[in-house]
Design a protein around this motif. Structure first.
Motif, short mmCIF file in Angstrom:
data_model
loop_
_atom_site.label_atom_id
_atom_site.label_comp_id
_atom_site.label_asym_id
_atom_site.label_seq_id
_atom_site.Cartn_x
_atom_site.Cartn_y
_atom_site.Cartn_z
N VAL A 173 0.87 -1.06 0.08
CA VAL A 173 -0.04 -0.03 -0.04
C VAL A 173 0.97 1.17 -0.06
O VAL A 173 1.65 1.42 1.08
N GLU A 174 1.13 1.77 -1.13
CA GLU A 174 1.92 2.92 -1.24
C GLU A 174 1.23 4.31 -1.54
O GLU A 174 -0.12 3.93 -2.05
N SER A 175 1.86 5.39 -1.79
CA SER A 175 1.12 6.51 -2.37
C SER A 175 1.03 6.73 -3.92
O SER A 175 1.21 7.85 -4.28
N LEU A 176 1.01 5.64 -4.38
CA LEU A 176 0.64 5.87 -6.13
C LEU A 176 -0.62 4.65 -6.31
O LEU A 176 -0.39 3.57 -5.70
N THR A 177 -1.16 4.97 -7.26
CA THR A 177 -2.41 4.16 -7.51
C THR A 177 -2.94 4.62 -8.93
O THR A 177 -2.73 5.69 -9.48
N CYS A 178 -3.70 3.77 -9.25
CA CYS A 178 -4.31 4.21 -10.76
C CYS A 178 -5.34 5.22 -10.43
O CYS A 178 -6.02 5.80 -11.52
N CYS A 179 -5.43 5.79 -9.31
CA CYS A 179 -6.48 6.60 -8.90
C CYS A 179 -5.58 8.14 -8.79
O CYS A 179 -6.12 9.11 -9.29
N SER A 180 -4.54 8.11 -7.95
CA SER A 180 -4.43 9.43 -7.50
C SER A 180 -2.86 9.53 -7.18
O SER A 180 -2.26 9.64 -6.07
N LEU A 181 -1.94 9.28 -8.11
CA LEU A 181 -0.60 9.30 -8.08
C LEU A 181 -0.03 10.77 -8.00
O LEU A 181 -0.54 11.52 -8.96
N ASP A 182 0.66 11.26 -7.08
CA ASP A 182 1.32 12.58 -7.00
C ASP A 182 2.57 12.47 -7.76
O ASP A 182 3.53 11.70 -7.42
N MET A 183 2.53 13.02 -9.17
CA MET A 183 3.51 12.90 -9.99
C MET A 183 5.05 13.62 -9.46
O MET A 183 6.08 13.26 -9.85
N ALA A 184 4.71 14.27 -8.25
CA ALA A 184 5.98 14.84 -7.82
C ALA A 184 6.73 13.64 -7.03
O ALA A 184 8.08 14.10 -6.76
N GLN A 185 6.27 12.36 -6.86
CA GLN A 185 6.89 11.48 -6.26
C GLN A 185 8.10 10.92 -7.06
O GLN A 185 8.79 9.98 -6.78
N LEU A 186 7.71 10.96 -8.51
CA LEU A 186 8.47 10.30 -9.54
C LEU A 186 9.56 11.33 -9.95
O LEU A 186 9.24 12.25 -10.49
N ASP A 187 10.80 10.64 -10.19
CA ASP A 187 11.66 11.66 -10.85
C ASP A 187 12.34 11.14 -12.00
O ASP A 187 13.40 11.63 -12.85
N GLY A 188 11.73 9.88 -12.50
CA GLY A 188 12.35 9.19 -13.66
C GLY A 188 13.65 8.37 -13.51
O GLY A 188 13.97 7.82 -14.47
N THR A 189 14.18 8.56 -12.29
CA THR A 189 15.51 7.74 -11.89
C THR A 189 15.24 6.78 -10.85
O THR A 189 16.22 5.66 -10.87
N THR A 190 14.48 7.18 -10.00
CA THR A 190 14.51 6.16 -8.70
C THR A 190 13.29 5.22 -8.90
O THR A 190 12.42 5.49 -9.51
N PRO A 191 13.90 3.97 -8.65
CA PRO A 191 12.61 3.04 -8.81
C PRO A 191 11.45 2.95 -8.11
O PRO A 191 11.38 3.89 -7.05
N LEU A 192 10.45 2.34 -8.58
CA LEU A 192 9.00 2.41 -7.83
C LEU A 192 9.24 1.89 -6.39
O LEU A 192 10.14 1.06 -6.09
N PRO A 193 8.37 2.21 -5.56
CA PRO A 193 8.25 1.67 -4.21
C PRO A 193 8.03 0.13 -4.53
O PRO A 193 7.31 -0.31 -5.14
N SER A 194 8.77 -0.84 -3.40
CA SER A 194 8.72 -2.21 -3.46
C SER A 194 9.53 -2.79 -4.53
O SER A 194 9.70 -3.91 -4.43
#
Length: 274
Positions: free
Chosen positions: A131-152
């Protein structure tokens, strides 16, 4: 006679023993008539969504079947279902490959419970819940920088990442999921997709496969494949397309692949006449 709940009554008819409902003061957001449109409905409700998805979008079933058939062998593979929702895609993969090591990534605990219930019907299957702060519903794009892998993401990366009917809702969360409907122009949308694809690339093991399914809208099928290629995915292709639905994929290059590409580029550069 009970409360009228906002109904306007022709009171002249009351004395005659009849009541005529003339109109409603206002339409309710919970009116059952939202179910009557081809794509309208209560998409933010997890139980309604799971019940009506294939009824509203009948090509979803074909999309999932084509996804499983397009995957490389997944027995024992580390598979991430990005924005897993109620687990339909995970169920399809686990049914075909019961020894796959699935991670489901979604923000909604309710939808993950649906996924767990669905996957529990496969004898002996186990999966990792996230259960993380990204979802098909409401991902905050600020969490992604294009270089850091996804949570888990494991240290060695995922062998396979799948994303079914998900990325459009990461890029621009719809109102019915409680998302902020910020106005995005074509350049913004393209930038958002670049960030998401780059993050997936960083989450894959060398040689790992990314398969995504969606329908035309924010980004066309062609532009999905073009962007994957531009970002460094290899073996990019379209696996299936019907009407506005499509399935595309690509792989993270291996060291050998990168060496070969670099070698060819150097040969081409040195072979050109000066």
């Amino acid at each position: 006679f009970g409360p009228t709940h906002g109904l306007k009554i022709d009171r002249e008819c009351l004395h005659g023993g009849r009541i005529f409902v003339m109109s409603l003061n206002a339409s309710s957001d919970m009116s059952w008539k939202k179910n009557l449109g081809r794509t309208s409905g209560f998409w933010g409700d997890a139980a309604w969504y799971d019940l009506n998805l294939e009824r509203k979008l009948p090509l979803t079933k074909d999309l999932l079947e084509e996804c499983v058939c397009a995957l490389p062998p997944c027995s024992g593979a580390r598979v991430l279902d990005l924005c897993a929702g109620s687990g339909r895609a995970s169920f399809a993969v686990a049914s075909a490959y019961p020894t796959a090591r699935l991670t489901l990534l979604d923000q909604s605990a309710e939808r993950l419970k649906q996924a767990e219930a669905r996957l529990s019907t496969i004898p002996g299957f186990q999966f990792d819940k996230q259960v993380e702060s990204l979802t098909c519903c409401s991902l905050d794009m600020a969490q992604l920088d294009g270089t850091t892998p996804l949570p888990s993401t494991p240290a060695e990366g995922f062998d396979v990442v799948i994303a079914m009917l998900a990325l459009r809702h990461i890029v621009r969360p719809p109102e019915h999921y409680g998302g902020k409907t910020a106005a995005l122009d074509a350049a913004d949308i393209h930038t958002q997709y670049r960030t998401v694809f780059s993050t997936v690339l960083a989450s894959l093991a060398p040689g790992g496969t990314f398969i995504l399914g969606d329908h035309e809208g924010l980004l066309s099928c062609f532009n999905h494949t073009l962007l994957l290629h531009q970002l460094g995915f290899v073996d990019v292709d379209v696996a299936w397309r019907q009407r506005d639905f499509f399935l595309v994929g690509g792989c993270r290059p291996t060291i050998a692949t990168c060496t070969g590409i670099l070698g060819r580029a150097l040969r081409d550069a040195t072979s050109k006449p000066r």
